[in-house]
Design a protein around this motif. Sequence first.
Motif, PDB file in Angstrom:
ATOM      1  N   GLY A 101       6.068   1.378 -14.249  1.00 26.78           N
ATOM      2  CA  GLY A 101       6.537   2.637 -14.811  1.00 26.78           C
ATOM      3  C   GLY A 101       6.638   3.753 -13.784  1.00 26.78           C
ATOM      4  N   ARG A 102       6.588   3.402 -12.489  1.00 31.29           N
ATOM      5  CA  ARG A 102       6.699   4.416 -11.421  1.00 31.29           C
ATOM      6  C   ARG A 102       8.150   4.764 -11.118  1.00 31.29           C
ATOM      7  NH1 ARG A 102       1.551   6.184 -11.260  1.00 31.29           N
ATOM      8  NH2 ARG A 102       0.089   4.555 -10.671  1.00 31.29           N
ATOM      9  N   LEU A 103       9.060   3.894 -11.518  1.00 33.62           N
ATOM     10  CA  LEU A 103      10.497   4.136 -11.343  1.00 33.62           C
ATOM     11  C   LEU A 103      11.183   3.777 -12.647  1.00 33.62           C
ATOM     12  CD1 LEU A 103      11.569   2.395  -7.976  1.00 33.62           C
ATOM     13  CD2 LEU A 103      11.495   4.852  -8.420  1.00 33.62           C
ATOM     14  N   MET A 147       8.888   5.173  16.043  1.00 37.05           N
ATOM     15  CA  MET A 147       8.668   5.665  14.675  1.00 37.05           C
ATOM     16  C   MET A 147       7.920   4.538  13.978  1.00 37.05           C
ATOM     17  SD  MET A 147      11.519   7.248  12.072  1.00 37.05           S
ATOM     18  CE  MET A 147      10.952   8.340  10.749  1.00 37.05           C
ATOM     19  N   HIS A 148       6.583   4.621  14.017  1.00 38.00           N
ATOM     20  CA  HIS A 148       5.734   3.493  13.621  1.00 38.00           C
ATOM     21  C   HIS A 148       5.181   3.696  12.214  1.00 38.00           C
ATOM     22  CE1 HIS A 148       1.874   0.988  14.375  1.00 38.00           C
ATOM     23  NE2 HIS A 148       2.812   0.252  13.817  1.00 38.00           N
ATOM     24  N   PHE A 149       5.673   2.866  11.304  1.00 37.35           N
ATOM     25  CA  PHE A 149       5.220   2.881   9.907  1.00 37.35           C
ATOM     26  C   PHE A 149       4.076   1.877   9.740  1.00 37.35           C
ATOM     27  CE2 PHE A 149       9.517   4.470   9.801  1.00 37.35           C
ATOM     28  CZ  PHE A 149       9.578   5.352   8.740  1.00 37.35           C
ATOM     29  N   PHE A 150       3.391   1.960   8.592  1.00 40.42           N
ATOM     30  CA  PHE A 150       2.232   1.098   8.335  1.00 40.42           C
ATOM     31  C   PHE A 150       2.463   0.289   7.065  1.00 40.42           C
ATOM     32  CE2 PHE A 150       1.208   4.115  11.388  1.00 40.42           C
ATOM     33  CZ  PHE A 150       0.347   3.459  12.247  1.00 40.42           C
ATOM     34  N   ASN A 151       1.839  -0.846   7.020  1.00 42.69           N
ATOM     35  CA  ASN A 151       2.074  -1.856   5.998  1.00 42.69           C
ATOM     36  C   ASN A 151       1.095  -1.682   4.816  1.00 42.69           C
ATOM     37  OD1 ASN A 151       2.703  -4.219   4.694  1.00 42.69           O
ATOM     38  ND2 ASN A 151       2.164  -5.577   6.374  1.00 42.69           N
ATOM     39  N   PRO A 152       1.562  -1.573   3.592  1.00 44.47           N
ATOM     40  CA  PRO A 152       2.946  -1.601   3.099  1.00 44.47           C
ATOM     41  C   PRO A 152       3.642  -0.234   3.295  1.00 44.47           C
ATOM     42  CG  PRO A 152       1.357  -1.816   1.258  1.00 44.47           C
ATOM     43  CD  PRO A 152       0.563  -1.563   2.481  1.00 44.47           C
ATOM     44  N   THR A 158       7.859  -0.542  16.758  1.00 42.79           N
ATOM     45  CA  THR A 158       6.895  -1.435  17.411  1.00 42.79           C
ATOM     46  C   THR A 158       5.452  -1.034  17.124  1.00 42.79           C
ATOM     47  OG1 THR A 158       6.219  -2.460  19.475  1.00 42.79           O
ATOM     48  CG2 THR A 158       6.914  -0.158  19.622  1.00 42.79           C
ATOM     49  N   SER A 159       4.576  -2.047  16.999  1.00 36.18           N
ATOM     50  CA  SER A 159       3.156  -1.823  16.726  1.00 36.18           C
ATOM     51  C   SER A 159       2.419  -1.439  17.987  1.00 36.18           C
ATOM     52  CB  SER A 159       2.503  -3.111  16.226  1.00 36.18           C
ATOM     53  OG  SER A 159       3.184  -3.640  15.160  1.00 36.18           O
ATOM     54  N   SER A 160       2.925  -1.866  19.148  1.00 37.76           N
ATOM     55  CA  SER A 160       2.123  -1.669  20.366  1.00 37.76           C
ATOM     56  C   SER A 160       2.918  -1.814  21.652  1.00 37.76           C
ATOM     57  CB  SER A 160       0.982  -2.688  20.402  1.00 37.76           C
ATOM     58  OG  SER A 160       1.524  -3.985  20.435  1.00 37.76           O
TER      59      SER A 160
HETATM   60  N1  3HC Z   1       4.977  -2.947  -1.276  1.00 38.84           N
HETATM   61  C1  3HC Z   1       5.219  -1.864  -2.028  1.00 38.84           C
HETATM   62  N2  3HC Z   1       4.263  -1.274  -2.800  1.00 38.84           N
HETATM   63  C2  3HC Z   1       3.035  -1.820  -2.796  1.00 38.84           C
HETATM   64  C3  3HC Z   1       2.716  -2.953  -2.034  1.00 38.84           C
HETATM   65  C4  3HC Z   1       3.754  -3.527  -1.255  1.00 38.84           C
HETATM   66  N3  3HC Z   1       3.539  -4.592  -0.472  1.00 38.84           N
HETATM   67  N4  3HC Z   1       1.407  -3.262  -2.225  1.00 38.84           N
HETATM   68  C5  3HC Z   1       0.925  -2.355  -3.084  1.00 38.84           C
HETATM   69  N5  3HC Z   1       1.892  -1.490  -3.416  1.00 38.84           N
HETATM   70  C6  3HC Z   1       1.762  -0.327  -4.286  1.00 38.84           C
HETATM   71  C7  3HC Z   1       1.530  -0.703  -5.706  1.00 38.84           C
HETATM   72  O1  3HC Z   1       2.754  -0.882  -6.413  1.00 38.84           O
HETATM   73  C8  3HC Z   1       0.761   0.490  -6.209  1.00 38.84           C
HETATM   74  O2  3HC Z   1       1.660   1.557  -6.466  1.00 38.84           O
HETATM   75  P1  3HC Z   1       1.397   2.594  -7.695  1.00 38.84           P
HETATM   76  O3  3HC Z   1       0.077   3.261  -7.379  1.00 38.84           O
HETATM   77  O4  3HC Z   1       2.588   3.523  -7.604  1.00 38.84           O
HETATM   78  O5  3HC Z   1       1.359   1.764  -8.915  1.00 38.84           O
HETATM   79  C9  3HC Z   1      -0.078   0.922  -5.002  1.00 38.84           C
HETATM   80  O6  3HC Z   1       0.580   0.384  -3.864  1.00 38.84           O
HETATM   81  C10 3HC Z   1      -1.491   0.404  -5.075  1.00 38.84           C
HETATM   82  O7  3HC Z   1      -1.391  -1.002  -5.202  1.00 38.84           O
HETATM   83  P2  3HC Z   1      -2.364  -1.894  -6.088  1.00 38.84           P
HETATM   84  O8  3HC Z   1      -2.949  -1.096  -7.204  1.00 38.84           O
HETATM   85  O9  3HC Z   1      -1.688  -3.175  -6.408  1.00 38.84           O
HETATM   86  O10 3HC Z   1      -3.481  -2.337  -5.059  1.00 38.84           O
HETATM   87  P3  3HC Z   1      -4.526  -1.488  -4.269  1.00 38.84           P
HETATM   88  O11 3HC Z   1      -4.922  -0.242  -4.958  1.00 38.84           O
HETATM   89  O12 3HC Z   1      -5.570  -2.485  -3.891  1.00 38.84           O
HETATM   90  O13 3HC Z   1      -3.737  -1.064  -2.953  1.00 38.84           O
HETATM   91  C11 3HC Z   1      -3.078  -1.423  -0.744  1.00 38.84           C
HETATM   92  C12 3HC Z   1      -3.101  -1.996  -2.142  1.00 38.84           C
HETATM   93  C13 3HC Z   1      -2.236  -0.142  -0.737  1.00 38.84           C
HETATM   94  C14 3HC Z   1      -2.421  -2.469   0.152  1.00 38.84           C
HETATM   95  C15 3HC Z   1      -4.563  -1.105  -0.323  1.00 38.84           C
HETATM   96  O14 3HC Z   1      -5.335  -2.252  -0.444  1.00 38.84           O
HETATM   97  C16 3HC Z   1      -4.659  -0.601   1.093  1.00 38.84           C
HETATM   98  O15 3HC Z   1      -4.458   0.574   1.377  1.00 38.84           O
HETATM   99  N6  3HC Z   1      -5.007  -1.509   2.034  1.00 38.84           N
HETATM  100  C17 3HC Z   1      -5.110  -1.178   3.457  1.00 38.84           C
HETATM  101  C18 3HC Z   1      -3.737  -1.246   4.065  1.00 38.84           C
HETATM  102  C19 3HC Z   1      -3.762  -0.871   5.515  1.00 38.84           C
HETATM  103  O16 3HC Z   1      -4.783  -0.568   6.136  1.00 38.84           O
HETATM  104  N7  3HC Z   1      -2.565  -0.878   6.115  1.00 38.84           N
HETATM  105  C20 3HC Z   1      -2.383  -0.572   7.513  1.00 38.84           C
HETATM  106  C21 3HC Z   1      -2.354  -1.829   8.285  1.00 38.84           C
HETATM  107  S1  3HC Z   1      -2.145  -1.552  10.033  1.00 38.84           S
HETATM  108  C22 3HC Z   1      -0.468  -1.559  10.232  1.00 38.84           C
HETATM  109  O17 3HC Z   1       0.315  -1.711   9.326  1.00 38.84           O
HETATM  110  C23 3HC Z   1       0.015  -1.340  11.618  1.00 38.84           C
HETATM  111  C24 3HC Z   1       0.861  -2.458  12.107  1.00 38.84           C
HETATM  112  O18 3HC Z   1       1.524  -2.041  13.276  1.00 38.84           O
HETATM  113  C25 3HC Z   1       0.074  -3.710  12.412  1.00 38.84           C
END
Ligand code: 3HC
Length: 291
Positions: free
Chosen positions: A57-59, A139-144, A118-120
């Motif tokens: 229901g977010r969109l 322009m480094h984004f983070f996952n997800p 790029t991550s690094s």
């Molecule tokens: N794509 C899109 N949306 C996503 C998603 C994905 N893969 N995973 C989760 N979401 C959304 C959900 O839809 C939800 O949105 P809502 O609040 O609008 O409903 C929200 O994120 C929260 O998701 P969930 O309730 O399913 O799950 P969690 O509350 O457990 O959150 C998480 C999931 C956001 C992944 C959380 O566990 C988190 O923050 N984890 C840490 C992630 C992190 O540290 N990332 C950085 C990694 S380092 C990196 O990326 C650098 C690179 O260069 C290596």
Amino acid sequence: MAFEKVGVVGLGTMGAGIAEVFARAGIRVIGVEADPEALARGRGHLERSTGRALDKGRLSAEERAAILGRITLTTAREDLADADLVVEAIPEILEYKIALFADLDRICKPDTVLATNTSSLSVTAVAAATGRPGRVIGMHFFNPAPVMKLVEVVGTVMTDEGLPERIAELSRALGKTPVVVGDRAGFVVNRLLLPYLNQAAMLLERGVAARDDVDTAMRKGVGLPMGPFALLDLIGLDTSYEVMGVLFDETRSPRHAPAPVLRELVTAGLLGRKSGRGFHGEEPAPDEPDK
Ligand code: 3HC
């Protein structure tokens, strides 16, 4: 010049997420992949991610259709000729990135800004492969990408004055929080985060603690949303291993030597979520039961 039309090259987990972020902000996106199969996978990422938001229901259905409608998918890099900004999100192999940036430099209009996610790897090395090093930036984004708020904006000694602030401003318009950082291996987040994740793998190798106990310890003891093994699986073990390799190459510090178990799993093709199995298999990570 405003960034009205943005190209994203590479539509894996990160690239598709980045394309979604721009499209959600009302910006037209050209998503480019190398071949039709990879393009279909990219479309799948976009449909699943926006489908999840719809289910929650977010969109609304109309908003989702509008977001997807702003994204044009193609295998023709030439379609990026008149983009205002191109963000590269292909695998972390410097030679591939250098070749891509040389090609984008040939294809794109002179004032197109070329950015790497790029991550690094060295943004300077990528910029030097072009005839416009002043308009190349990290322009480094983070996952997800649709969820995580940070964008690291990485300038080099060649970056045009004012460009980092323009990209920071764009990041704010995307709903993100930018930090401007220098071009050193791992920038800020991965320089601090990956050695921690690597140490978790070392603890496992040495039999100090079991996988799930390490994850639980960091979640319950430090309040992190995910334990280190769940996060390694999310990031991808291949990406994690590559980042550790880059940190080690730059610092030569034994603290940055990649854990052998990481190399072992990558060699075995167990890359984490993207391949269905990494430190965790199909079973839920210990994050799940508390939800
Ligand atoms: N794509 C899109 N949306 C996503 C998603 C994905 N893969 N995973 C989760 N979401 C959304 C959900 O839809 C939800 O949105 P809502 O609040 O609008 O409903 C929200 O994120 C929260 O998701 P969930 O309730 O399913 O799950 P969690 O509350 O457990 O959150 C998480 C999931 C956001 C992944 C959380 O566990 C988190 O923050 N984890 C840490 C992630 C992190 O540290 N990332 C950085 C990694 S380092 C990196 O990326 C650098 C690179 O260069 C290596």
